[in-house]
Design a protein around this motif. Structure first.
Motif, PDB file in Angstrom:
ATOM      1  N   THR A 288       0.843  -1.198   0.000  1.00  0.00           N
ATOM      2  CA  THR A 288       0.000   0.000   0.000  1.00  0.00           C
ATOM      3  C   THR A 288       0.881   1.251   0.000  1.00  0.00           C
ATOM      4  N   GLU A 289       0.299   2.342  -0.480  1.00  0.00           N
ATOM      5  CA  GLU A 289       1.037   3.619  -0.507  1.00  0.00           C
ATOM      6  C   GLU A 289       1.441   4.016   0.916  1.00  0.00           C
ATOM      7  N   LYS A 290       0.474   3.831   1.852  1.00  0.00           N
ATOM      8  CA  LYS A 290       0.714   4.203   3.243  1.00  0.00           C
ATOM      9  C   LYS A 290       1.867   3.388   3.848  1.00  0.00           C
ATOM     10  N   GLY A 291       1.868   2.104   3.526  1.00  0.00           N
ATOM     11  CA  GLY A 291       2.894   1.212   4.079  1.00  0.00           C
ATOM     12  C   GLY A 291       4.292   1.621   3.616  1.00  0.00           C
ATOM     13  N   ILE A 292       4.421   1.957   2.338  1.00  0.00           N
ATOM     14  CA  ILE A 292       5.742   2.346   1.818  1.00  0.00           C
ATOM     15  C   ILE A 292       6.108   3.751   2.301  1.00  0.00           C
ATOM     16  N   GLU A 293       5.087   4.605   2.438  1.00  0.00           N
ATOM     17  CA  GLU A 293       5.373   5.964   2.946  1.00  0.00           C
ATOM     18  C   GLU A 293       5.940   5.937   4.367  1.00  0.00           C
ATOM     19  N   ARG A 294       5.541   4.910   5.130  1.00  0.00           N
ATOM     20  CA  ARG A 294       6.099   4.790   6.477  1.00  0.00           C
ATOM     21  C   ARG A 294       7.624   4.654   6.421  1.00  0.00           C
ATOM     22  N   LEU A 295       8.112   4.099   5.325  1.00  0.00           N
ATOM     23  CA  LEU A 295       9.563   3.947   5.158  1.00  0.00           C
ATOM     24  C   LEU A 295      10.173   5.214   4.560  1.00  0.00           C
ATOM     25  N   THR A 296       9.545   5.697   3.482  1.00  0.00           N
ATOM     26  CA  THR A 296      10.150   6.816   2.751  1.00  0.00           C
ATOM     27  C   THR A 296      10.035   8.140   3.532  1.00  0.00           C
ATOM     28  N   ASN A 297       9.110   8.202   4.514  1.00  0.00           N
ATOM     29  CA  ASN A 297       8.975   9.436   5.304  1.00  0.00           C
ATOM     30  C   ASN A 297      10.093   9.623   6.323  1.00  0.00           C
ATOM     31  N   TRP A 298      10.773   8.544   6.685  1.00  0.00           N
ATOM     32  CA  TRP A 298      11.825   8.718   7.705  1.00  0.00           C
ATOM     33  C   TRP A 298      13.217   8.385   7.185  1.00  0.00           C
ATOM     34  N   ASN A 299      13.340   7.610   6.109  1.00  0.00           N
ATOM     35  CA  ASN A 299      14.673   7.077   5.776  1.00  0.00           C
ATOM     36  C   ASN A 299      15.706   8.176   5.476  1.00  0.00           C
ATOM     37  N   HIS A 300      15.229   9.335   4.963  1.00  0.00           N
ATOM     38  CA  HIS A 300      16.200  10.415   4.681  1.00  0.00           C
ATOM     39  C   HIS A 300      16.721  11.042   5.981  1.00  0.00           C
ATOM     40  N   LYS A 301      16.058  10.737   7.119  1.00  0.00           N
ATOM     41  CA  LYS A 301      16.604  11.222   8.398  1.00  0.00           C
ATOM     42  C   LYS A 301      17.893  10.476   8.722  1.00  0.00           C
ATOM     43  N   LEU A 302      18.007   9.270   8.209  1.00  0.00           N
ATOM     44  CA  LEU A 302      19.268   8.520   8.359  1.00  0.00           C
ATOM     45  C   LEU A 302      20.257   8.914   7.273  1.00  0.00           C
ATOM     46  N   PHE A 303      19.767   8.897   6.018  1.00  0.00           N
ATOM     47  CA  PHE A 303      20.626   9.204   4.876  1.00  0.00           C
ATOM     48  C   PHE A 303      19.942  10.280   4.035  1.00  0.00           C
ATOM     49  N   PRO A 304      20.355  11.554   4.173  1.00  0.00           N
ATOM     50  CA  PRO A 304      19.676  12.650   3.476  1.00  0.00           C
ATOM     51  C   PRO A 304      19.579  12.442   1.962  1.00  0.00           C
ATOM     52  N   PHE A 305      20.517  11.694   1.342  1.00  0.00           N
ATOM     53  CA  PHE A 305      20.458  11.538  -0.120  1.00  0.00           C
ATOM     54  C   PHE A 305      19.184  10.807  -0.558  1.00  0.00           C
ATOM     55  N   LEU A 306      18.524  10.100   0.363  1.00  0.00           N
ATOM     56  CA  LEU A 306      17.319   9.340  -0.009  1.00  0.00           C
ATOM     57  C   LEU A 306      16.097  10.230  -0.222  1.00  0.00           C
ATOM     58  N   LYS A 307      16.195  11.502   0.222  1.00  0.00           N
ATOM     59  CA  LYS A 307      15.040  12.399   0.123  1.00  0.00           C
ATOM     60  C   LYS A 307      14.593  12.601  -1.323  1.00  0.00           C
ATOM     61  N   GLU A 308      15.558  12.628  -2.219  1.00  0.00           N
ATOM     62  CA  GLU A 308      15.257  12.953  -3.629  1.00  0.00           C
ATOM     63  C   GLU A 308      14.946  11.731  -4.485  1.00  0.00           C
ATOM     64  N   ILE A 309      14.993  10.547  -3.893  1.00  0.00           N
ATOM     65  CA  ILE A 309      14.925   9.334  -4.728  1.00  0.00           C
ATOM     66  C   ILE A 309      13.697   8.502  -4.393  1.00  0.00           C
ATOM     67  N   ASP A 310      13.113   7.877  -5.412  1.00  0.00           N
ATOM     68  CA  ASP A 310      11.994   6.955  -5.180  1.00  0.00           C
ATOM     69  C   ASP A 310      12.507   5.516  -5.245  1.00  0.00           C
ATOM     70  N   PRO A 311      11.927   4.642  -4.418  1.00  0.00           N
ATOM     71  CA  PRO A 311      12.318   3.228  -4.534  1.00  0.00           C
ATOM     72  C   PRO A 311      11.933   2.680  -5.899  1.00  0.00           C
ATOM     73  N   PHE A 312      12.736   1.738  -6.411  1.00  0.00           N
ATOM     74  CA  PHE A 312      12.417   1.164  -7.733  1.00  0.00           C
ATOM     75  C   PHE A 312      11.610  -0.112  -7.595  1.00  0.00           C
TER      76      PHE A 312
END
Ligand SMILES: Cc1cc2nc3c(=O)[nH]c(=O)nc-3n(C[C@H](O)[C@H](O)[C@H](O)COP(=O)(O)OP(=O)(O)OC[C@H]3O[C@@H](n4cnc5c(N)ncnc54)[C@H](O)[C@@H]3O)c2cc1C
Length: 369
Positions: A276-300
């Motif tokens: 689900t969109e919500k389930g993946i957003e739970r990951l993408t909403n915080w992961n750039h707090k660990l690695f800022p470069f992830l903010k600009e990228i979408d999972p493939f």
């Protein structure tokens, strides 16, 4: 004459048990309703991380996990040799990172007792952590470094394990449809939705998140329920991360094939493995707090699997009193990849009437009955 065993379920737990039993002179047939590794085991991130996962209690479950980590190096090497199929086993070490002073104290607390097993573990300041992981956020205040923790590429590990089973002589039958176990007065046998029936001296039930289906036939309470894990991967960013990086919100694991795996959310959705969109957003909403470069990228790539959870968080491993020729190995929840070698050793010892490698009373499969 060697004793015959039927293993039901071709996930990492069923395959590991089948492999170890066959190597110990049992004659094993494994029955899988779909394809081996087609459920939770093929979906896992593959972390072998008992110290990051269990920070609260040095109980027999923690010991089970640590024992399995200790077995993994030789175990994976035997599987590669028997299958002739290589897979990634990376002794990368891990960093468990924190952002707040209060969490630093908690990490120090866990180090005080984990040190006995994680002998190389040590606390790092934020700067020291960034020396090991240059792309890590400046907000990271401190980290626990566990050089002992490692990971496998789970889909390839399971494929290799399946092939190793075949090579050592396990008979694997897939696409059987639902397998049912029948316990009648003088005989036990299994039947399949596709019409087949089989009988053996011993039966091992390793149906993962579907284990509860056995309750009625076996007359025991098996409170196992599926917890969906949604997970995603970034293509081509693995070289930016050197270790497993673990935080209270989730983790990142760099794989040798260039993907950076980011896991995993937890929710209850019955037996659905949809993303689900919500389930993946739970990951993408915080992961750039660990690695800022992830903010600009979408999972493939995104996917999901069903963790076999139990009411108390511990697996169910052991023989059933009323059915002494039936052994269950269920409920490995978040750690089934890590626990695969130790579970295989334990079930083999049980069937050989030998002492198990670690105490198993805590995992008594009838503790809820
Ligand atoms: C997103 C995600 C990330 C994870 N990350 C990690 C990790 O990093 N490290 C770790 O150690 N663990 C991890 N896990 C947990 C791990 O994947 C599980 O604990 C493990 O795969 C459970 O293995 P299993 O063999 O019990 O179950 P499964 O892999 O689900 O296998 C059970 C098999 O039994 C079959 N089956 C069910 N009922 C029947 C029946 N009646 N007849 C015949 N066959 C049947 C199913 O088809 C299935 O193939 C993760 C899980 C998820 C979902």
């Amino acid at each position: 004459m060697s004793r015959s065993v039927i293993v039901i379920g071709g996930g990492v737990i069923g395959l590991s048990i089948a492999y170890q039993l066959q190597r110990n002179d049992f004659q094993v047939t494994l029955l899988e309703k779909g394809r081996c590794g087609g459920q939770a085991s093929g979906a896992a991130a593959g972390m072998l991380a008992p110290f990051s996962e269990i920070g609260e209690d040095q109980d027999d479950f923690f010991r089970l996990c640590v024992t399995s980590l200790g077995l993994f190096k030789e175990w994976q090497s035997n599987i590669k040799e028997d299958s002739n199929i290589d897979f990634e086993f990376s002794e990368s070490g891990s960093l468990h990172v924190v952002f707040h002073e209060a969490d630093v104290l908690a990490l120090k607390g866990r180090l005080s007792w984990q040190k006995k097993w994680a002998t190389s573990a040590r606390m790092l300041s934020g700067e020291e952590a960034r020396e090991l992981e240059p792309a890590l956020s400046k907000e990271v205040l401190a980290a626990m470094y566990y050089p002992e923790e490692s990971h496998v590429y789970a889909p390839a590990y399971v494929k290799s394990l399946e092939e190793a089973c075949r090579k050592v002589g396990v008979k694997i039958i897939e696409d059987t449809g639902q397998i049912y176990i029948h316990t009648e007065k003088n005989s036990t046998y299994v039947s399949a939705q596709n019409g087949g029936t089989w009988q053996a001296d011993e039966y091992v039930c390793a149906q993962g998140a579907w284990g509860k289906e056995l309750e009625e036939t076996l007359g025991v309470s098996l409170p196992i329920f599926p917890i969906r894990g949604q997970i995603c991967a970034y293509q081509g960013y693995a070289e930016s991360v050197n270790h497993i990086v673990y935080s209270s919100q989730g983790y990142l694991v760099p794989k040798e094939n260039g993907t950076l795996i980011n896991g995993a959310s937890e929710d209850i959705a019955g037996f659905q493995t949809t993303v689900t969109e919500k389930g993946i957003e739970r990951l993408t909403n915080w992961n750039h707090k660990l690695f800022p470069f992830l903010k600009e990228i979408d999972p493939f790539h995104t996917w999901a699997g069903l963790r076999p959870a139990t009411l108390d968080g511990y697996p169910l491993i052991g023989k059933l009193k009323e059915h002494p020729h039936i052994t269950v190995a269920l409920g490995h929840y978040r750690n089934g990849i890590l626990l695969s070698p130790v579970t295989a050793h334990i079930v083999t010892s049980i069937l050989k009437n030998e002492k198990t490698i670690t105490p198993i009373d805590l995992f008594n499969p009838e503790r809820f009955s």
